[in-house]
Scaffold this active site. Structure first.
Site, mmCIF file in Angstrom:
data_model
loop_
_atom_site.group_PDB
_atom_site.id
_atom_site.type_symbol
_atom_site.label_atom_id
_atom_site.label_comp_id
_atom_site.label_asym_id
_atom_site.label_seq_id
_atom_site.Cartn_x
_atom_site.Cartn_y
_atom_site.Cartn_z
ATOM 1 C CB SER A 38 -8.212 0.576 5.501
ATOM 2 O OG SER A 38 -8.996 1.695 5.372
ATOM 3 C CE LYS B 187 -3.983 1.791 2.595
ATOM 4 N NZ LYS B 187 -4.853 1.550 3.912
ATOM 5 C CB SER C 27 -8.263 3.380 2.571
ATOM 6 O OG SER C 27 -7.351 2.940 3.649
HETATM 7 N N1 GLN Z 1 -13.230 3.863 6.240
HETATM 8 C C1 GLN Z 1 -12.646 4.605 7.390
HETATM 9 C C2 GLN Z 1 -12.036 6.060 7.458
HETATM 10 O O1 GLN Z 1 -12.068 6.442 6.401
HETATM 11 C C3 GLN Z 1 -11.371 3.591 7.723
HETATM 12 C C4 GLN Z 1 -10.241 3.798 6.882
HETATM 13 C C5 GLN Z 1 -8.937 3.049 7.497
HETATM 14 O O2 GLN Z 1 -9.164 1.921 8.024
HETATM 15 N N2 GLN Z 1 -7.767 3.413 7.217
HETATM 16 O O3 GLN Z 1 -11.535 6.406 8.655
#
Ligand code: GLN
Length: 470
Positions: free
Chosen positions: A164, A65, A140
């Protein structure tokens, strides 16, 4: 099956038997990326220079990532503000994997700085779900999940602040693990919310997940929150019988609205676990119903502080101006996307003198209550289950409403707040849209949730499916 479609353990077996060379294995991934990634958009950067070390995972290609630092290779967090950032060092996890022979084939797309659940918040391009190109891969870590579901690497590392790793794994029919907070070093992970972030594997099956975890877990003196825990071989206990294991269905979650097919798949999964000898009962985690607002307050507060370092002076892109304050303002206004700005603004508000007690401090207290609820419940249960996401994958561009997107995190954020491990494995699939089953465990008890996951996987064939659009 094509070489690129195999799992890590299958490929290692072939290399060991000298049926294929490491070079062939690497080449098959390189060709695959060239052939198909323009359909999917999993990668932000494709590597061209490879160095192969000897080691247990020698020859295995990986994608990482783009918020995990890679020496001399751009690391952008899918943000314009870090478009030109090239880290001078590797994250500890990357270092460890290199040492064991893994080869980095590319950096994967994501929601900017990890903020989002669909990878539509990337500043560069969207990523498509390899199972159905009209749909999002989740987020994400959507690029990471898409790269594995389309066999453009054998495994990926994602990061998980509130779901994510797990939610994109669910959306792409994969296995994704958020380890216990402190088990895997965060050194070199560009922080979103430091007290919630963890790095973890995204793989095609449970055994691969255990293999990768073996190589990334462990104390790191460069991460002050990393924990000294005894070394475990996570592949060892996968095949244990799960008869008599006690699994709790989190009662409060069952009142939340969820898609009918998600519900059906989840309850079918509960029955399957029972058929394997597990004892499945309802359990109450009373404060879990507050986890979403608690998460929003804590994650945005921490993000507003963490992202203050991107000011145009120290990192990345700079918008030159005569006055220093103007330089900050214009760099940040142009460099950050909408969702990141929203989170920074919210977090800054929660941390002002006027609202600190009312919001931030209160959220910390609720977080403690949630953690205590889990501690209490884990006295009677070995693991807890619920769906990974309340919905099936949705169409690209379909969810414009920000609240609709936050709903994605309903079932995943509690594990981050409590610091406990949680895994997502496939438990349903309808017209190429996957449903994930989430299994949460006691802190540092990854081996139990991997054991349950493995047992469940053996009576299904989701892990053998590959998208056949090409
Ligand atoms: N969708 C969640 C957020 O925007 C989790 C994202 C993540 O785990 N990085 O905060």
């Amino acid at each position: 099956m094509e070489l690129y479609h195999l799992t890590i353990h299958e490929v290692l077996e072939k290399i060991r038997k000298k049926e294929v060379s490491k070079q062939e294995v690497l080449q098959t991934t390189v060709d695959r990326i060239k052939d198909i990634d323009y359909h999917i958009g999993a990668y932000l950067y494709v590597n061209k220079k490879f160095h192969m070390n000897d080691g247990e995972l020698s020859g295995i290609s990986m994608s990482i990532k783009d918020n995990i630092c890679t020496k001399n290779i751009s690391t952008t967090c899918a943000s314009k503000i870090l478009k030109n950032f090239i880290p001078p060092y590797d994250a500890t996890v990357v270092d460890k994997l290199y040492e064991n022979g893994c080869i980095l084939v590319g950096k994967t797309n994501m929601d900017e700085f990890g903020m989002g659940s669909s990878t539509e918040n990337s500043s560069f391009h969207i990523t498509k779900n390899p199972w159905n190109l009209d749909y999002v891969p989740g987020g994400s870590s959507g690029g990471s999940a898409a790269s594995i579901a389309s066999s453009q690497a054998y495994f990926s590392l994602g990061s998980d602040t509130g779901g994510s790793i797990r939610q994109p794994s669910a959306f792409c029919g994969l296995v994704g693990l958020k380890p216990t907070y402190g088990l895997v070093s965060r050194y070199g992970l560009i922080a979103y919310a430091s007290s919630l972030d963890q790095i973890g594997p995204i793989t095609k099956d449970v055994e691969d997940c255990a293999i990768v975890l073996n190589h990334i877990a462990g104390y790191d003196r460069k991460d002050s929150t990393s924990f000294k825990y005894r070394k475990i071989d996570y592949t060892k206990e996968l095949r244990k019988d799960i008869k008599g294991i006690k699994i709790g269905i989190i009662k409060e979650y069952m009142n939340e609205s969820m898609d009918a097919y998600v519900k059906k798949s989840f309850f079918d999964a509960c029955k399957k676990l029972e058929s394997l000898g597990a004892i499945v009962e309802e359990v109450s985690i009373p404060h879990v119903k507050y986890s979403l607002p608690t998460y929003e307050i804590i994650s945005s507060s921490e993000c507003s502080s963490n992202l203050s370092r991107f000011d145009g002076i120290r990192y990345g892109v700079r918008r030159s101006k005569d006055l220093l304050n103007d330089l900050f303002t214009s760099t940040r206004s142009q460099g950050f996307g909408e969702e990141v700005k929203r989170k920074i603004l919210l977090g800054t508000f929660f941390l002002t003198a006027d609202s600190y007690e009312e919001y931030y401090e209160r959220a910390l207290k609720v977080r403690t209550l949630i953690k205590k609820d889990f501690d209490e419940a884990f006295k009677r249960f070995d693991a807890m289950i619920c769906p990974t996401s309340p919905t099936l994958p949705f169409k690209i561009g379909q969810r414009k409403n920000i609240i609709d997107k936050y709903i994605q995190d309903t079932y995943t954020v509690a594990a981050n707040l409590a610091g406990i491990p949680a895994i997502s494995i496939p438990c349903g699939c309808r017209e190429n849209l996957f449903v994930g089953l989430q299994i949460m465990g006691k802190a540092f008890d990854e081996k139990t949730i991997l054991n349950i996951s493995y047992a469940f996987e053996q009576i299904h064939d989701y892990h053998k499916k590959r998208p056949n659009w090409r």
